[in-house]
Write a protein that holds these residues in place. Structure first.
Motif, PDB file in Angstrom:
ATOM      1  N   CYS A 156       1.077   5.599   0.427  1.00  0.00           N
ATOM      2  CA  CYS A 156       0.427   6.715   1.105  1.00  0.00           C
ATOM      3  C   CYS A 156       1.431   7.857   1.191  1.00  0.00           C
ATOM      4  O   CYS A 156       2.622   7.626   1.386  1.00  0.00           O
TER       5      CYS A 156
ATOM      6  N   SER B 247       2.268   7.247  -7.178  1.00  0.00           N
ATOM      7  CA  SER B 247       1.103   6.486  -7.646  1.00  0.00           C
ATOM      8  C   SER B 247       0.494   7.114  -8.894  1.00  0.00           C
ATOM      9  O   SER B 247       0.670   8.305  -9.159  1.00  0.00           O
TER      10      SER B 247
ATOM     11  N   ILE C 216      -3.577   3.308  -0.339  1.00  0.00           N
ATOM     12  CA  ILE C 216      -4.247   2.545  -1.390  1.00  0.00           C
ATOM     13  C   ILE C 216      -3.324   1.415  -1.852  1.00  0.00           C
ATOM     14  O   ILE C 216      -2.098   1.524  -1.758  1.00  0.00           O
ATOM     15  N   PRO C 217      -3.895   0.329  -2.358  1.00  0.00           N
ATOM     16  CA  PRO C 217      -3.056  -0.776  -2.836  1.00  0.00           C
ATOM     17  C   PRO C 217      -2.260  -0.368  -4.079  1.00  0.00           C
ATOM     18  O   PRO C 217      -2.764   0.319  -4.956  1.00  0.00           O
ATOM     19  N   SER C 218      -1.025  -0.794  -4.128  1.00  0.00           N
ATOM     20  CA  SER C 218      -0.185  -0.597  -5.298  1.00  0.00           C
ATOM     21  C   SER C 218      -0.556  -1.651  -6.334  1.00  0.00           C
ATOM     22  O   SER C 218      -1.093  -2.702  -5.995  1.00  0.00           O
TER      23      SER C 218
ATOM     24  N   GLU D  10       0.845  -1.181   0.000  1.00  0.00           N
ATOM     25  CA  GLU D  10       0.000   0.000   0.000  1.00  0.00           C
ATOM     26  C   GLU D  10       0.884   1.236   0.000  1.00  0.00           C
ATOM     27  O   GLU D  10       1.955   1.237   0.605  1.00  0.00           O
TER      28      GLU D  10
ATOM     29  N   VAL E 174      -1.926  10.916  -1.525  1.00  0.00           N
ATOM     30  CA  VAL E 174      -2.608   9.635  -1.449  1.00  0.00           C
ATOM     31  C   VAL E 174      -2.844   9.373   0.028  1.00  0.00           C
ATOM     32  O   VAL E 174      -1.906   9.166   0.798  1.00  0.00           O
ATOM     33  N   TYR E 175      -4.097   9.456   0.446  1.00  0.00           N
ATOM     34  CA  TYR E 175      -4.496   9.172   1.819  1.00  0.00           C
ATOM     35  C   TYR E 175      -5.989   8.952   1.855  1.00  0.00           C
ATOM     36  O   TYR E 175      -6.721   9.749   1.271  1.00  0.00           O
TER      37      TYR E 175
ATOM     38  N   SER F  67      -4.342   9.914  -7.268  1.00  0.00           N
ATOM     39  CA  SER F  67      -4.308  10.667  -6.013  1.00  0.00           C
ATOM     40  C   SER F  67      -5.709  10.654  -5.430  1.00  0.00           C
ATOM     41  O   SER F  67      -6.697  10.505  -6.152  1.00  0.00           O
ATOM     42  N   SER F  68      -5.795  10.831  -4.122  1.00  0.00           N
ATOM     43  CA  SER F  68      -7.111  10.798  -3.489  1.00  0.00           C
ATOM     44  C   SER F  68      -7.526  12.144  -2.921  1.00  0.00           C
ATOM     45  O   SER F  68      -8.589  12.271  -2.344  1.00  0.00           O
TER      46      SER F  68
END
Length: 134
Positions: free
Chosen positions: A7, A16, A34-36, A5, A30-31, A19-20
């Motif tokens: 973050c 990644s 998340i799975p790679s 994961e 990224v938070y 992005s979240s």
């Protein structure tokens, strides 16, 4: 298969392909984690630093993502932000691919440990080190 994961800061797609959200300075993050797309059993080496990540697989291939706007990753790739993991390989003077054993990201470089199996250089006994610097 164990998953990985990711973050943290994803400024210029440093870690990644997605992005979240954004942090207080409006930089991508990224938070929560998340799975790679890569798994532990697939990876030989993983390094992330200064807006780029390189993953070296157990079969000697590498995948790169992040900021290459000043060729921090490679002169052979476009000078832009790489938004998706892209395969990257070394070739010897005869254009045969070399096996990448490991890699480490620095501020403006990536340090590679490489075996040239075609010419019996580093064939598991004394690998070559390539210092990629701009």
């Amino acid at each position: 298969m164990e998953s990985i994961e990711v973050c943290g800061s994803n400024y210029r797609y440093a870690i990644s392909e997605v992005s979240s959200g954004n942090d207080k300075n409006e930089y991508q993050i990224v938070y929560p984690p998340i799975p790679s797309k890569f798994t532990v059993s697939f990876i030989n080496s993983y390094s992330t630093y200064y807006n780029k990540t390189i993953i070296v697989t157990k079969d000697g291939l590498s995948y790169i993502i992040g900021d290459n706007t000043k060729y921090q990753i490679s002169y052979s790739l476009p000078n832009k932000v790489l938004y998706q993991f892209q395969p990257f390989e070394f070739r010897n003077k005869d254009s045969s691919p070399c096996k990448i054993l490991s890699a480490v990201c620095g501020t403006y470089y990536i340090l590679y440990l490489v075996a040239d199996l075609e010419n019996n250089i580093g064939g598991g006994k004394s690998p070559c080190v390539f210092f990629f610097y701009i």
